[in-house]
Design a protein around this motif. Structure first.
Motif, short mmCIF file in Angstrom:
data_model
loop_
_atom_site.label_atom_id
_atom_site.label_comp_id
_atom_site.label_asym_id
_atom_site.label_seq_id
_atom_site.Cartn_x
_atom_site.Cartn_y
_atom_site.Cartn_z
N GLU A 80 0.75 -1.12 -0.10
CA GLU A 80 0.08 -0.09 -0.02
C GLU A 80 0.82 1.28 0.00
OE1 GLU A 80 -0.86 -2.77 1.38
OE2 GLU A 80 -2.98 -3.00 0.34
N SER A 81 2.12 1.12 0.63
CA SER A 81 2.88 2.36 0.70
C SER A 81 3.35 2.86 -0.84
CB SER A 81 4.12 1.99 1.68
OG SER A 81 5.11 1.18 0.91
N VAL A 82 3.60 1.68 -1.57
CA VAL A 82 4.09 2.14 -2.92
C VAL A 82 2.62 2.50 -4.03
CG1 VAL A 82 5.07 0.99 -5.11
CG2 VAL A 82 5.84 0.38 -2.83
N VAL A 83 1.61 1.66 -3.69
CA VAL A 83 0.47 2.31 -4.71
C VAL A 83 -0.14 3.43 -4.25
CG1 VAL A 83 -2.01 1.42 -4.96
CG2 VAL A 83 -0.15 -0.42 -4.75
N SER A 84 -0.02 3.99 -2.94
CA SER A 84 -0.75 4.92 -2.44
C SER A 84 0.33 6.28 -2.63
CB SER A 84 -0.98 5.07 -1.02
OG SER A 84 -0.06 4.91 -0.25
N GLY A 85 1.55 6.02 -3.12
CA GLY A 85 2.58 7.03 -3.02
C GLY A 85 3.01 7.58 -1.79
N ALA A 86 2.83 6.90 -0.79
CA ALA A 86 3.33 7.26 0.54
C ALA A 86 4.95 7.29 0.56
CB ALA A 86 2.78 6.59 1.75
N VAL A 87 5.74 6.51 -0.06
CA VAL A 87 6.74 6.13 -0.06
C VAL A 87 7.49 6.32 -1.40
CG1 VAL A 87 6.98 3.72 -0.21
CG2 VAL A 87 8.66 5.04 1.06
#
Length: 755
Positions: free
Chosen positions: A220-227
């Motif tokens: 989710e961190s990659v898909v959401s752009g959080a990281v």
């Protein structure tokens, strides 16, 4: 009475044809499982279950009434969302549906050995609106554990169908709310230590490079752009990591102690560390190629790694085809021959209209017949109302390399002459308008095809029906022809065989057979070419000139065809045998004679006696039978004792006769399953008996082109697998992997026993 659709199905029971039942997400997961990709196990609560919920509880009318608002008025839209969701969430689920969901969840837990965390994902669908796209409009719930919690998450997914954004979208697109359903996917949650996405080809340029993005924790961190993830570029053909960019990763998303999904700081020693090892990068790239090969178009793939094991979580197409504004999906059917084609519709009702079809047209028919082949050769694509993967249109289209969609049910009524349409023969879709490939396909050169052909202990052969396809078949570099169908040669003649006999033109008929079979026998010599004697049903013969005397049978598939016709219409059978005798005399000792639809050893005995009478030296010619009737499989020992050199499974018929499913009937196509335990049991029984007796075993039915079936057959010890032209390469790779896995398993067992 219509067959009842299940409330819940396992993901390995569905495929690309199941979108109306489990939505695009569920269908994609099922398709990947069938391709033996490492997808976490799970099940789908079907769209049918949701429809039962709103109808049996009596909330449907009120539900759709509250959605009748002005969606441009924010206040009305919010009120509609609140009232609709409240109605869904506060209405009890029918007990039968509850029990089914709980039963499947508990079985999933038993399979995993513990009460598992699952991801509960929405998968909206609309059976009557095939061009609808609802991606991202419904909810997903992660790290759900416990039967009651799963039920609650399913209800919340159902309620998310009536979020403000979803209501607004459907209203603006003109979709009827009452026709939109929702399936819910319940899948084992991967507690990933590292995860991300990958593109099987470059998402911007289309260059054949695999792009992998990865970060610590859940994806989710990659898909959401959080990281900012690491990025790796791989040349999959040379198995080379072209570049790697390691980013600073400050946060990651993980499963908390209470099962919730939480965001935490990345430990200092991992913030600037490379997430993936080189081995993991190359393993992911290898999976990327398999996924793209399976779907036929570049894919956007979500993945996760837990305890060193890679899992594929989702796959969707990268946009490689742009649809002009006027393009609209109008029909769905069965993708029978891969490829995309556009052209003008020509509806053919009978053979008198074949001249309507010109080069590049899209031929539309209720069902094709052998006398339509000349027009099919001119067509850019084929669409039919009826049929399945093994119908005439499907078989011929695959050999011609012509895209085809069959079993649409209403193509001849929806489409009219002169319409511009496009067909996707991979996905079974028909569009009104032209699909255009992106310009990148013209500017980016295709990767060179490898000339390396792996050598396998299990021979991989090719099926062939049309002499014109010999060059294409030969180009796959097979180990021979496991099935050469002569009925397509005969039905392509200008008249019925009996008319040749009646007019005293037996010699002309024999020469036609010799000429056609010789093309294939010569091209493949000294590799074996197994020629199946005539196996056309009476309804196909009746349409030929001189075929008026053919009997009218209630079910031609169960009637006067195959060996039963040969042994009663002996004058014609002797002409076939004379053609074989001449071919052997000409030096084509690679020919094998294969008898179809055999069900009793007496039929084999009688046929061999007629071969001797025809002057065929049975010491020089291999003789075999098709095992396509359960009776032949169950009495295989008697055939072995009588004397056969080979058998070949005709799984198309073996499956339909074992399961009582008409293989050409799209209404029951979901029940047609070559991997059914009963079919596999018959196959295993025959292979075991034949191996002991030194009789070669092969398969030439549609199932032979399924890599999953190919692997199973290798494990059982089959001698060869004969696949359709377009599937030879995929089957060869499946055979190679299966053989390597068997050797690896044997080595590990030997090492374990030596300790």
């Amino acid at each position: 009475m219509a067959r009842e659709i299940k409330n819940v199905v396992w993901l390995d029971e569905v495929n690309s044809q199941s979108i109306s039942m489990v939505g695009g997400k569920g269908a994609s997961l099922g398709e990947m499982i069938s391709a033996e990709l490492p997808v976490p196990g799970g099940f789908a609560v079907t769209a049918h279950a949701f429809r039962r919920f709103i109808t049996e509880t009596g909330i449907a009318d009120e539900l759709f009434r509250v959605l009748e608002v002005n969606v441009d008025d924010d206040e009305q839209l919010k009120q509609a969302e609140a009232r609709a969701k409240k109605l869904v969430l506060e209405t009890d689920m029918p007990e039968e549906i509850k029990k089914d969901i709980i039963s499947y969840y508990e079985e999933l837990c038993r399979r995993e050995g513990e009460e598992v965390f699952v991801a509960v994902r929405s998968s909206a669908t609309a059976e009557d609106l095939p061009d609808a796209s609802f991606a991202g409009q419904q909810e997903t719930y992660l790290n759900i554990r416990g039967a009651r919690q799963v039920l609650d998450a399913v209800k919340r997914c159902w309620a998310s169908l009536y979020g403000a954004r979803a209501i607004f979208y459907r209203a603006k697109q003109g979709f009827d709310h009452s026709k939109v359903d929702i399936s819910v996917i319940v899948q084992k949650m991967v507690d990933a230590e590292k995860a991300g996405v990958m593109f099987t080809s470059h998402p911007t340029t289309g260059e054949p490079k695999v792009i992998i993005e990865g970060a610590w924790g859940l994806g989710e961190s990659v898909v959401s752009g959080a990281v900012s993830p690491d990025m790796y570029v791989v040349d999959p053909f040379n198995e080379e990591i072209v570049s790697r960019t390691v980013s600073t990763k400050n946060i990651m998303i993980v499963r908390g102690e209470d099962g919730s999904t939480v965001e935490v700081e990345v430990p200092p020693d991992k913030r600037d560390a490379q997430v993936l090892t080189d081995d993991e990068i190359l393993r992911l790239a290898s999976l990327a190629r398999l996924i793209e090969d399976h779907y036929g178009v570049p894919q956007d793939v979500e993945w996760g790694i837990e305890k060193g094991k890679i899992y594929i979580l989702q796959s969707r197409p990268i946009t490689t085809i742009k649809r002009e504004e006027e393009v609209k999906l109008v029909l769905e059917g069965i993708g029978a021959s891969p490829g995309i084609a556009s052209g003008l519709v020509k509806v053919v009702h009978d053979v008198s209209e074949l001249n309507k079809v010109h080069d590049g047209d899209i031929m539309v028919a209720t069902m094709t017949t052998p006398d339509m082949v000349p027009a099919m050769k001119r067509a850019a694509g084929i669409i039919t109302d009826e049929g399945g993967l093994t119908c005439h249109a499907a078989i011929v289209s695959r050999e011609l390399g012509c895209p085809a969609v069959v079993g649409t049910k209403r193509a001849t009524t929806v489409l009219e002459d002169g319409m511009l349409v496009s067909i996707d023969g991979e996905k079974g879709l028909v569009y009104l308008g032209r699909l255009e490939e992106e310009e990148k396909k013209e500017t980016i050169p295709a990767p060179a095809l490898s000339t390396y052909v792996p050598i396998t202990a299990t021979e991989v052969k090719v099926n062939l029906s049309m002499v014109e396809a010999t060059e294409r078949a030969l180009a796959t570099n097979p180990d021979g022809v496991g099935l050469l169908r002569i009925e397509h040669m005969i039905l392509g003649l200008n008249q019925h065989p009996s008319l040749y006999i009646k007019e005293g033109k037996q010699e002309e008929y024999i020469n036609e057979l010799v000429r056609n079979i010789e093309v294939v026998a010569k091209a493949f010599y000294p590799r074996p070419v197994w020629v199946r004697t005539l196996d056309a049903p009476t309804d196909e013969f009746r349409s030929m000139k001189g075929g008026e005397g053919e009997p009218i049978e209630p079910n031609p598939m169960l009637g006067w065809r195959g060996i039963r016709r040969d042994l009663t219409d002996r004058e014609h059978f002797m002409l076939e045998l004379e053609a074989f005798r001449r071919l052997v005399e000409m030096g084509y000792t690679n020919i094998g004679i294969m008898l179809p639809l055999v069900q009793h050893v007496n039929e084999l005995r009688a046929a061999k006696q007629l071969m001797r009478e025809a002057g065929i030296d049975l010491e020089k010619v291999d003789v075999g039978i098709m095992v396509e009737v359960p009776a032949a499989a169950l009495t295989i020992d008697q055939f072995i004792e009588e004397g056969i050199d080979f058998i070949s499974f005709g799984t198309n018929d073996l499956t339909q006769y074992t399961l009582a499913v008409d293989r050409n009937n799209e209404h029951v196509s979901e029940l047609y399953n070559e991997m059914h335990p009963a079919v596999l049991h018959l196959i295993e029984h025959v292979i075991q008996r034949c191996r002991r007796a030194g009789v070669q075993t092969s398969i030439c039915g549609q199932a032979g082109s399924n890599p999953k079936m190919a692997r199973k057959l290798v494990e059982l010890g089959i001698t060869s697998i004969s696949a359709n032209i377009d599937a030879v390469d995929a089957v060869r790779r499946a055979v190679m992997r299966a053989e390597r896995q068997l050797m690896l398993d044997a080595l590990r067992e030997k090492q374990a026993n030596s300790r």
